[in-house]
Design an enzyme around this catalytic site. Structure first.
Site, PDB file in Angstrom:
ATOM      1  N   CYS A  44       0.858  -1.181   0.000  1.00  5.66           N
ATOM      2  CA  CYS A  44       0.000   0.000   0.000  1.00  5.66           C
ATOM      3  C   CYS A  44       0.900   1.239   0.000  1.00  5.66           C
ATOM      4  CB  CYS A  44      -0.881  -0.032   1.245  1.00  5.66           C
ATOM      5  SG  CYS A  44      -1.815   1.468   1.572  1.00  5.66           S
ATOM      6  N   HIS A  45       0.395   2.339  -0.523  1.00  6.08           N
ATOM      7  CA  HIS A  45       1.197   3.560  -0.588  1.00  6.08           C
ATOM      8  C   HIS A  45       1.624   4.025   0.802  1.00  6.08           C
ATOM      9  CE1 HIS A  45       2.094   7.890  -1.147  1.00  6.08           C
ATOM     10  NE2 HIS A  45       2.662   7.429  -2.230  1.00  6.08           N
ATOM     11  N   THR A  46       0.835   3.697   1.829  1.00  5.62           N
ATOM     12  CA  THR A  46       1.207   4.088   3.193  1.00  5.62           C
ATOM     13  C   THR A  46       2.525   3.443   3.619  1.00  5.62           C
ATOM     14  OG1 THR A  46      -1.124   4.348   3.737  1.00  5.62           O
ATOM     15  CG2 THR A  46       0.398   4.172   5.589  1.00  5.62           C
ATOM     16  N   HIS A  66       0.901  -3.949   5.913  1.00  2.00           N
ATOM     17  CA  HIS A  66      -0.343  -3.929   6.702  1.00  2.00           C
ATOM     18  C   HIS A  66      -1.566  -4.386   5.920  1.00  2.00           C
ATOM     19  CE1 HIS A  66      -0.293  -0.041   4.671  1.00  2.00           C
ATOM     20  NE2 HIS A  66      -1.598  -0.021   4.810  1.00  2.00           N
ATOM     21  N   GLU A  67      -1.406  -4.740   4.658  1.00  3.18           N
ATOM     22  CA  GLU A  67      -2.514  -5.338   3.905  1.00  3.18           C
ATOM     23  C   GLU A  67      -2.151  -6.799   3.687  1.00  3.18           C
ATOM     24  OE1 GLU A  67      -4.478  -1.931   0.995  1.00  3.18           O
ATOM     25  OE2 GLU A  67      -3.376  -3.580   0.128  1.00  3.18           O
ATOM     26  N   CYS A  96     -11.521  -2.973  20.050  1.00  2.00           N
ATOM     27  CA  CYS A  96     -11.390  -3.657  21.343  1.00  2.00           C
ATOM     28  C   CYS A  96     -12.725  -4.192  21.840  1.00  2.00           C
ATOM     29  CB  CYS A  96     -10.759  -2.731  22.378  1.00  2.00           C
ATOM     30  SG  CYS A  96     -11.866  -1.399  22.963  1.00  2.00           S
ATOM     31  N   CYS A  99     -14.486   0.013  24.418  1.00  2.00           N
ATOM     32  CA  CYS A  99     -14.406   1.464  24.622  1.00  2.00           C
ATOM     33  C   CYS A  99     -15.669   2.166  24.093  1.00  2.00           C
ATOM     34  CB  CYS A  99     -13.153   2.014  23.936  1.00  2.00           C
ATOM     35  SG  CYS A  99     -13.259   2.036  22.126  1.00  2.00           S
ATOM     36  N   CYS A 102     -16.117   1.824  20.316  1.00  2.00           N
ATOM     37  CA  CYS A 102     -16.554   0.493  19.877  1.00  2.00           C
ATOM     38  C   CYS A 102     -18.017   0.242  20.229  1.00  2.00           C
ATOM     39  CB  CYS A 102     -15.658  -0.591  20.485  1.00  2.00           C
ATOM     40  SG  CYS A 102     -14.012  -0.673  19.724  1.00  2.00           S
ATOM     41  N   CYS A 110     -11.548   3.067  17.552  1.00  2.00           N
ATOM     42  CA  CYS A 110     -11.283   2.458  18.858  1.00  2.00           C
ATOM     43  C   CYS A 110     -10.260   3.264  19.662  1.00  2.00           C
ATOM     44  CB  CYS A 110     -10.783   1.036  18.633  1.00  2.00           C
ATOM     45  SG  CYS A 110     -10.286   0.153  20.118  1.00  2.00           S
ATOM     46  N   ARG A 114      -6.699   2.361  17.857  1.00  2.00           N
ATOM     47  CA  ARG A 114      -6.654   3.259  16.695  1.00  2.00           C
ATOM     48  C   ARG A 114      -5.229   3.319  16.144  1.00  2.00           C
ATOM     49  NH1 ARG A 114      -9.157   9.105  17.767  1.00  2.00           N
ATOM     50  NH2 ARG A 114     -10.602   7.703  18.845  1.00  2.00           N
ATOM     51  N   CYS A 174      -7.187  -2.870   3.922  1.00  2.00           N
ATOM     52  CA  CYS A 174      -6.831  -1.448   4.053  1.00  2.00           C
ATOM     53  C   CYS A 174      -7.499  -0.609   2.963  1.00  2.00           C
ATOM     54  CB  CYS A 174      -5.315  -1.248   4.035  1.00  2.00           C
ATOM     55  SG  CYS A 174      -4.835   0.506   4.119  1.00  2.00           S
ATOM     56  N   ARG A 369      -2.335  -2.392  -6.994  1.00  2.00           N
ATOM     57  CA  ARG A 369      -1.973  -3.274  -5.889  1.00  2.00           C
ATOM     58  C   ARG A 369      -1.114  -4.417  -6.412  1.00  2.00           C
ATOM     59  NH1 ARG A 369      -2.629   0.168  -2.920  1.00  2.00           N
ATOM     60  NH2 ARG A 369      -3.809   0.243  -0.974  1.00  2.00           N
TER      61      ARG A 369
END
Length: 376
Positions: A44-46, A66-67, A96, A99, A102, A110, A114, A174, A369
């Site tokens: 991902c670009h992130t 993260h994907e 979670c 909270c 949530c 969250c 988060r 993501c 992707r």
């Protein structure tokens, strides 16, 4: 794998330098954690943004990613809703289930889980689960999927249909869900309405897909790169506007095209100017603009208050307003039921040993992707 075993991971030792496949020790999961075997991950670009570390806090050595899609290998103390063998999507943000966020039907942000891009350790004890010869290697957004095995908080893991192909649905963890959800959950265009999409990268194309699925009659893609338009047609984009082609603000161009403005707009670039344009291009009385793109930390924008008083609505969204554990399984089912097309987002596949090629493809603008096969 044993409690502590050697695993291969792509380690970023310093900003902007090629990742190095290393043997890494992956500790067992602690309380409320799970250890996952990652089968497929995508870039991902992130990941690229934080790997380059331009304008962000550099934190190295680090395992990005993260994907992804994988299988639960083991669970830590207190984990009851996942067990070894479950098919899952790890997610950069969590749920979670305890909270106020949530418990709210309106929020997915969250308090505990988060996204935190600066944290490179686990919440439970402030330690990393990755190490090389005793030296800790930092985590990335609680997932670190550029590793054959990774450890995540249980709240950042969505259990999905085991029949879903992980090499396809991994992209739903993501960017695709972020853009798609921004349209269907937040902008909520009605059938026959017009939608403007600012930015035609992966998230913007997913937002366009959401508009297409919603039955939008006109989907106007706005991008500074005209080479993206052909690809965007596959996602339902019907018209294309390049702001550089006009000597007046693009919001005025769109208002002229649509008899006063589009019904909905979704901004997916992070550019402050695009945010202003996305808001000001929606029709007064009922227009809704949704901001998705992440701005630089010092950014601010201004618009005349009359734009709001004239009954335009400006909204923000995070991860398409999906709660990861509660909602992602149903997004996967949309794919399984052929309501959501995922294959067209996947432009390349490379083996894990060639992970740097995925970075090259994204930096060259050739990839929406790129799937990385962890067995290769």
């Amino acid at each position: 794998m044993d409690d502590r075993d050697m695993d291969h991971a792509a380690v970023a030792w310093e900003a902007g330098k090629p990742l190095v496949i290393e043997e890494v020790e992956v500790a067992p999961p602690q309380k409320n954690e799970v250890r996952l075997k990652i089968l497929f991950t995508s870039l991902c670009h992130t990941d690229v943004y934080f790997w380059e570390a331009k304008g962000q806090t550099p934190l190295f050595p680090r395992i990005f990613g993260h994907e992804a899609g994988g299988i639960v290998e083991s669970v830590g103390e207190g984990v009851t809703d996942l067990q070894p063998g479950d098919h899952v999507l790890p997610v950069f943000t969590g749920e979670c289930k305890e909270c106020p966020h949530c418990h709210s039907e309106e929020s997915n942000m969250c308090d505990l889980l988060r996204i935190n891009t600066d944290r490179g350790v686990m919440i439970n004890d402030g330690q990393s689960r990755f190490s090389i010869k005793g030296k800790p290697i930092y985590h990335f957004v609680g997932t670190s999927t550029f590793s054959e095995y990774t450890v995540t908080h249980v709240g950042c893991v969505a259990k999905i249909n085991p029949a879903a192909p992980l090499d396809k649905v991994c992209v739903l963890s993501c960017g695709i869900s972020t853009g798609f959800g921004a349209t269907v959950n937040v902008a909520k265009p009605k059938k026959g309405q017009s939608v403007a999409i600012f930015g035609l990268g992966a998230v913007g194309l997913a937002a366009a897909e959401g508009a297409r699925v919603s039955g939008a009659s006109r989907i106007i893609g706005v991008d500074l790169n005209p080479s993206r338009f052909n690809e965007a047609k596959k996602f339902g984009v019907t018209e294309f506007v390049n702001p550089k082609d006009y000597d007046k603000p693009v919001q005025q161009v769109i208002a002229d095209m649509t008899n006063g403005g589009v019904d909905r707009s979704v901004e997916c670039t992070g550019s402050v100017q695009a945010m202003i344009s996305a808001f000001e291009c929606v029709h007064d009385g009922w227009g809704v603009a949704v901001l998705v793109g992440v701005p630089n930390k010092d950014d601010a924008f201004k618009t005349h208050p009359m734009n709001l008083l004239n009954e335009r609505t400006l909204k923000g969204t995070f991860f398409g307003n999906y709660k990861p554990r509660s909602d992602l399984p149903s997004v996967v089912e949309k794919y399984m039921n052929k309501e959501l097309e995922v294959e067209k987002f996947i432009t390349h596949t490379v083996p894990f040993s060639e992970i740097n090629k995925a970075f090259d493809l994204m930096l060259a603008g050739e990839s929406i992707r790129c799937i990385i096969r962890m067995d290769g």
